[in-house]
Design an enzyme around this catalytic site. Structure first.
Site, mmCIF file in Angstrom:
data_model
loop_
_atom_site.group_PDB
_atom_site.id
_atom_site.type_symbol
_atom_site.label_atom_id
_atom_site.label_comp_id
_atom_site.label_asym_id
_atom_site.label_seq_id
_atom_site.Cartn_x
_atom_site.Cartn_y
_atom_site.Cartn_z
ATOM 1 N N GLU A 172 -94.391 -43.948 -98.657
ATOM 2 C CA GLU A 172 -94.325 -42.769 -99.278
ATOM 3 C C GLU A 172 -92.905 -42.358 -99.573
ATOM 4 O OE1 GLU A 172 -96.847 -39.389 -98.171
ATOM 5 O OE2 GLU A 172 -98.289 -40.800 -97.373
ATOM 6 N N GLU B 132 -99.173 -40.950 -90.946
ATOM 7 C CA GLU B 132 -98.419 -39.931 -90.168
ATOM 8 C C GLU B 132 -99.060 -39.076 -89.163
ATOM 9 O OE1 GLU B 132 -97.278 -37.144 -93.699
ATOM 10 O OE2 GLU B 132 -96.153 -38.536 -94.563
HETATM 11 O O1 AHR Z 1 -98.133 -37.320 -100.567
HETATM 12 C C1 AHR Z 1 -98.519 -35.965 -100.061
HETATM 13 C C2 AHR Z 1 -98.498 -36.146 -98.667
HETATM 14 O O2 AHR Z 1 -97.298 -36.205 -98.221
HETATM 15 C C3 AHR Z 1 -99.336 -37.188 -98.046
HETATM 16 O O3 AHR Z 1 -100.822 -37.115 -98.180
HETATM 17 C C4 AHR Z 1 -98.909 -37.252 -96.696
HETATM 18 O O4 AHR Z 1 -98.939 -38.580 -96.116
HETATM 19 C C5 AHR Z 1 -97.432 -36.769 -97.000
HETATM 20 O O5 AHR Z 1 -97.102 -35.843 -95.634
#
Ligand code: AHR
Length: 492
Positions: free
Chosen positions: A287, A174
């Protein structure tokens, strides 16, 4: 109301379902690692490794092919070198993502050992925040090096003569986000990641690199793909859907992810054309989940408590990945234990949240070939959505479905979410060119207590899976209101 017709033609194969869409993610965040999968001293942990045996068992039951590590945002200020060698010499460090402290008692070697016991493959996310290319090369050499060189020898010295052969490496996490240590513009990121990719591939040409993508519909995605297409095998996407206290917002959110996947597919094609890239680039959705970051963060470590509505949203998420099997090859639920997770631990045990059950059913049954299907006559939902544009760009049907032909070619399996909170759905399944037996196996996730019902340590089984055999005449099924149903039809 006339029944919804689901037309399935087993010859219209979208693609093989890549089992890697059932992958996981463990971050040094809250109680995911410490007090989650690693709990030394606990009577539930292996006395030697400190790994929770009950957690390992539940992860193995999900048949998780890959686990991403160590973040997430955590990685952007992580020094992997602090997490190797004798534990008593490992330094405690300030941790900048979640503003805590990192004890470094669990590091690379522990993670590799845990993966082995969880019967999964490691996937490492590199630190492109405070980390340098030299750090990244060192980490790769530590994990995969076979020569008589410094980091490979450090691994040997730490008791691991064989290389770990870590195949998956991602170029930062990110990096676009203002919350990120080391945030960069798309141009700066793409330029830096290109140089990193070149060097990493020189050191170990066998690795597969994942670029840091955004939502799939952000300007970032196009620019990054255009520069990195010649260097990468996967483009990552991250999205979390939220319920905002509204069931329909909750279960229609994954339609936004599906749109992001479709747009990314076109961006990948464009980037491949522009760069003359012959090799495939696919999506690593590393994610995804239902999460309202405003609801559970900080000291609570994002320990979401999921209800039945969230379980249905997870069912819709997984339907998206099966329908998009041609381009989504890896997806990692964020996260695997305690943090935004389907599995919750306490010092004395664990329980499976509502969201565990659709994930378990998909991971074990929705494998094989993804089949195209047509849904005729399911009313379209036109109310509020998150993001709002789902409402007018891709308004979802009340019924959500995906289908597979099982790996042994004997069954057609349908995963069905009746998102409607008020009405049961009458469904007719019509199969082209094949006959199916009337006796089917049905797995249902539902509760008479309604959408707000949750599991807990005191009541771990309020929502589970009800399995039954049923006789289905003429392909007719009734799906309960607000239910997830997986139906297995046997081919004659
Ligand atoms: O999964 C929790 C967080 O969400 C992670 O650290 C990040 O990559 C995302 O914003």
């Amino acid at each position: 109301m006339a029944p919804v017709e689901i037309q399935i033609d087993p010859k219209r194969v979208i693609s093989e379902v890549d089992p890697r869409i059932y992958s996981g993610f463990t971050e040094h965040m809250g109680r995911c690692i410490y007090g989650g999968l690693y709990d030394p001293g606990s009577p539930l942990a292996d006395p030697e490794t400190g790994f929770r045996k009950d957690v390992l068992e539940v992860i193995r039951s999900l048949r998780v092919p890959i686990v991403r590590y160590p973040g997430g945002n955590f990685v952007s200020s992580y020094r992997w070198q602090d997490g190797i060698g004798p534990r008593e010499l490992r330094p405690r460090r300030p941790e900048l993502a979640w503003l805590g402290e990192e004890s470094n008692q669990f590091g690379t070697d522990e993670f590799m050992q845990w993966c082995k016991e969880a019967e999964t493959e490691p996937y490492i996310c590199l630190n492109m925040g405070t980390g340098t290319l030299e750090d990244a090369l060192g980490w790769l050499e530590y994990c995969n090096g076979t020569s008589n060189t410094y980091w490979a020898n450090q691994r040997r010295k730490n008791g691991h003569p064989e290389p770990y052969k870590v195949k998956y490496w991602s170029l930062g996490n990110e990096v676009y986000g203002p919350w990120q240590v080391g945030q960069m513009s798309a141009t700066d990121y793409a330029k830096t990641a290109f140089q990193w990719a070149k060097a990493l591939k020189l050191l170990d040409p066998s690795i597969e690199l994942v670029a840091c993508g955004e939502t799939g519909y952000a300007a970032w995605d196009g620019e990054v793909l255009n520069t990195l297409a010649p260097m990468i095998k996967y483009h990552s996407l991250h999205q979390y859907t939220i319920s905002a206290g509204d069931h329909m917002v909750n279960v229609t959110g994954p339609a936004g992810a599906e749109k992001g996947i479709e747009i990314t597919k076109s961006l990948i094609d464009l980037a491949r054309i522009a760069n003359n890239v012959e090799e495939d680039i696919t999506i690593c959705f590393d994610e995804w989940n239902v999460w309202d970051p405003k609801r559970a963060i900080g000291s609570l470590g994002a320990e979401e408590h999921y209800d039945l509505s969230d379980a249905l949203a997870v069912g819709c998420w997984l339907n998206v990945f099966v329908r998009k099997a041609d381009v989504v090859k890896i997806a990692c639920i964020a996260q695997s234990v305690n943090v935004i997770s389907p599995v919750m631990t306490s010092p004395t045990g664990l329980y499976k949240q509502t969201t565990f059950h659709p994930l378990y059913l998909f991971a074990n049954l929705m494998r094989g070939s993804s089949l195209a299907l047509s849904l005729l006559g399911s009313p379209t939902y036109t109310g509020p959505t998150q993001p709002k544009w789902i409402q007018h760009l891709c308004p979802p049907a009340l019924l959500d479905a995906s289908a597979v032909l099982s790996e042994d070619g004997r069954e057609i399996r349908l995963a069905l979410v009746n998102r409607d909170a008020e009405r049961d759905a009458e469904v007719v399944c019509a199969f082209a060119g094949v006959r199916v037996r009337e006796e089917v196996r049905v797995y249902e996730v539902w509760s008479a207590e309604g959408l707000g019902v949750q599991n807990s340590f005191d009541h771990p089984d309020k929502v589970g899976v009800v399995e039954r055999a049923e006789r289905v005449e003429g392909g007719k099924l009734t799906l309960k209101k607000h239910s997830f149903t997986l139906v297995c039809f046997t081919l004659e």
